[in-house]
Design a protein around this motif. Structure first.
Motif: not given
Length: 241
Positions: A75-76, A96-98
């Motif tokens: 979900e970021g 960090d999902p990004a």
């Protein structure tokens, strides 16, 4: 019987019940239980407004909370995971999902997080919106028992002293319903309470708040301090020249 002896007796009882009822695998390590229904508990947690508002999570590395970590990354949300036994000088992994080079399902696994996550100290962390813990047992007021090593207490004490958690930080635990006790659990001076208990079937909100305090040095054995580099460094920095 001392408070610590009473706590350990309750842990043994819960571990026995969970194994007898097939909630955990037979012969499972007597740590934070990897309970049947952990994915459903994570789903229920993810449906709450507190979860939806949270941008930054601090989680534990236990298997029971793996579905929570997967969901958060998918979900970021930014995720901090404690290094097992806080054994590194920088005792948290930052995911960090990004910037992930692995899928959320892979990155959330303890060993993979250790390989791809960036180790950070408290002063490098963002403010934490939600803490999600594992527990051996909890009562309906929010008192909890961990596995007995005291790492969650130390983690939150470090975050409290570093002003990374505060009154608005939500502290939650995901557990099986058999881990929720109606009778009060014994508590020690360093214990905190969770704000909510999430099971596969229910959400219990706890009104009798007891927030984390800073490090209680008098209650920490010197061997424990020596084994946790972040504590040893803080103790050394506090000593007069």
């Amino acid at each position: 019987m001392s408070v610590e002896q009473r706590k350990q007796k309750l842990r043994e009882e819960i571990w026995d019940v969970l194994e007898h009822e097939g909630v955990t695998e037979r012969g499972a390590p007597r740590h934070i239980p990897a309970f049947a229904g952990a994915e459903l508990a994570a789903d229920r947690l993810a449906g709450l407004n507190e979860w939806k508002r949270a941008k930054v999570l601090k989680t534990v590395p236990d298997t029971a909370q793996l579905p929570v970590r997967i969901r958060a990354l998918a979900e970021g949300k930014l995720v901090y995971m404690a290094v097992p036994r806080l054994a590194a000088p920088k005792p948290f992994y930052f995911l960090d999902p990004a910037a992930l080079v692995e899928s959320p399902e892979r990155a959330a696994q303890r060993d993979v997080a250790a390989a791809i996550g960036r180790n950070v100290d408290v002063n490098e962390m963002h403010a934490v919106d939600m803490v999600v813990l594992g527990s051996v047992a909890v009562d309906r007021s929010g008192a909890r028992l961990g596995k007995g090593a005291g790492y969650s207490d130390i983690e939150l004490a470090l975050l409290q002293e570093g002003h990374r958690i505060g009154p608005d930080t939500v502290i939650a635990t995901t557990v099986h319903r058999l881990q929720v006790l109606n009778e009060p659990l014994p508590e020690s001076a360093h214990d905190f309470r969770v704000d909510m208990i999430v099971t596969p079937e229910d959400v219990i909100r706890c009104d009798e708040r007891r927030r984390p305090v800073g490090l209680l040095w008098d209650s920490l054995p010197q061997e424990k301090i020596a084994a946790i580099p972040a504590l040893a460094a803080r103790q050394a920095a506090a000593r007069p020249d």
